[in-house]
Design a protein around this motif. Structure first.
Motif, PDB file in Angstrom:
ATOM      1  N   GLU A 134      -3.591   7.936  -4.860  1.00 32.54           N
ATOM      2  CA  GLU A 134      -3.087   6.555  -5.000  1.00 32.54           C
ATOM      3  C   GLU A 134      -2.476   6.088  -3.686  1.00 32.54           C
ATOM      4  O   GLU A 134      -2.691   4.944  -3.255  1.00 32.54           O
ATOM      5  N   GLU A 194      -3.848   3.141  -1.231  1.00 34.26           N
ATOM      6  CA  GLU A 194      -2.961   1.995  -1.069  1.00 34.26           C
ATOM      7  C   GLU A 194      -2.632   1.716   0.391  1.00 34.26           C
ATOM      8  O   GLU A 194      -2.649   0.556   0.833  1.00 34.26           O
ATOM      9  N   TYR A 195      -2.369   2.771   1.152  1.00 36.16           N
ATOM     10  CA  TYR A 195      -1.844   2.578   2.505  1.00 36.16           C
ATOM     11  C   TYR A 195      -2.853   2.808   3.635  1.00 36.16           C
ATOM     12  O   TYR A 195      -2.635   2.364   4.754  1.00 36.16           O
TER      13      TYR A 195
END
Length: 260
Positions: free
Chosen positions: A192, A196-197
């Motif tokens: 995740e 996300e980053y």
């Protein structure tokens, strides 16, 4: 009265722990709704899920419940399997893996552990749970050998560790008594954060790395599909072919380089 506990014992004796859990889950779901396993309850079970299951899910339930019926010697007329429309499964490249692992400390607090996990995921092609179950004694670093114990066929298999990974593993082992010591939920959290980053070109999941290994190893082994299949622990070569599929653009570029 169902024969569920005896079936669980049968799976534990004849399959790996990972396979046993995979095979029992659909059967357990069935018995949470019905106490008896017969034609009527099986029909109701599939009708109840007719609108929600995708073809691949429906077919898996048929296969896993058939296995239980065979064990319990129950005759069932099964619904027909549906045609599965398979999407092309994207895979991560070695270059992308290096870029992610070099920056992983930015997005998670356990950067070194996550880096080693991701590198093993790609360079061994192991399933996530297989890596979690690894122990230090499974690594024979001087021989560049990794032993995978108690596989699906209840046989040990051996993997070659790339030279670039040996020093990283030695350094990691020096400061970590346990290899990873985390649950599967942590792997979900890790991916995740990566998605996300780090904004990868597609949504990454652990099996993106396993498929990436298949493509990487195939090139390293001069397209020896048999060697790659053994490394992945596949029983059937057809499964390995699915892991090494390429899309139309890659096929075009490959042919363009080779056809003069």
């Amino acid at each position: 009265m169902n024969n569920l506990q005896n079936y669980k014992d049968y799976l534990k004796l004849n399959f790996s722990s990972i396979s046993a859990k995979t095979y029992i889950a659909p059967v357990e779901k069935f018995f949470r709704s019905y106490s008896d396993f017969n034609q009527e309850t099986v029909n109701k079970f599939f009708l109840d899920n007719l609108e929600t299951w995708k073809p691949v899910t429906r077919n898996k339930y048929i296969k896993d419940l058939q296995r239980y019926a065979s064990f319990d010697k129950i005759t069932i007329e099964w619904p027909k399997r549906k045609k599965e429309n398979r999407d092309f499964k994207q895979y991560i490249t070695e270059k992308e893996v290096i870029e992610i692992t070099d920056k992983i400390s930015i997005v998670v607090t356990d950067g070194q552990r996550s880096k080693v996990f991701l590198l093993l995921l790609f360079y061994t092609g192991l399933r996530p749970k297989e890596i979690i179950n690894l122990k230090k004694e499974d690594f024979k670093l001087d021989e560049r050998k990794l032993i995978i114990r108690n596989t699906k066929g209840h046989k040990d298999r051996y993997l070659v560790l790339p030279k670039s990974l040996i020093s990283i593993l030695k350094n990691y082992f020096e400061v970590n008594e346990h290899l990873f010591n985390f649950k599967y939920s942590h792997i979900t959290y890790l991916f995740e954060k990566i998605n996300e980053y780090m904004a990868p070109r597609f949504k990454l999941v652990p099996y993106s790395f396993r498929r990436g290994f298949a493509h990487w190893a195939l090139k390293k082994n001069k397209n020896d599909i048999n060697a790659v299949s053994v490394a992945l622990g596949h029983k059937h070569r057809a499964t390995t072919y699915l892991y090494t599929e390429i899309d139309e653009n890659e096929a075009f570029e490959t042919l363009k380089k080779r056809i003069k």
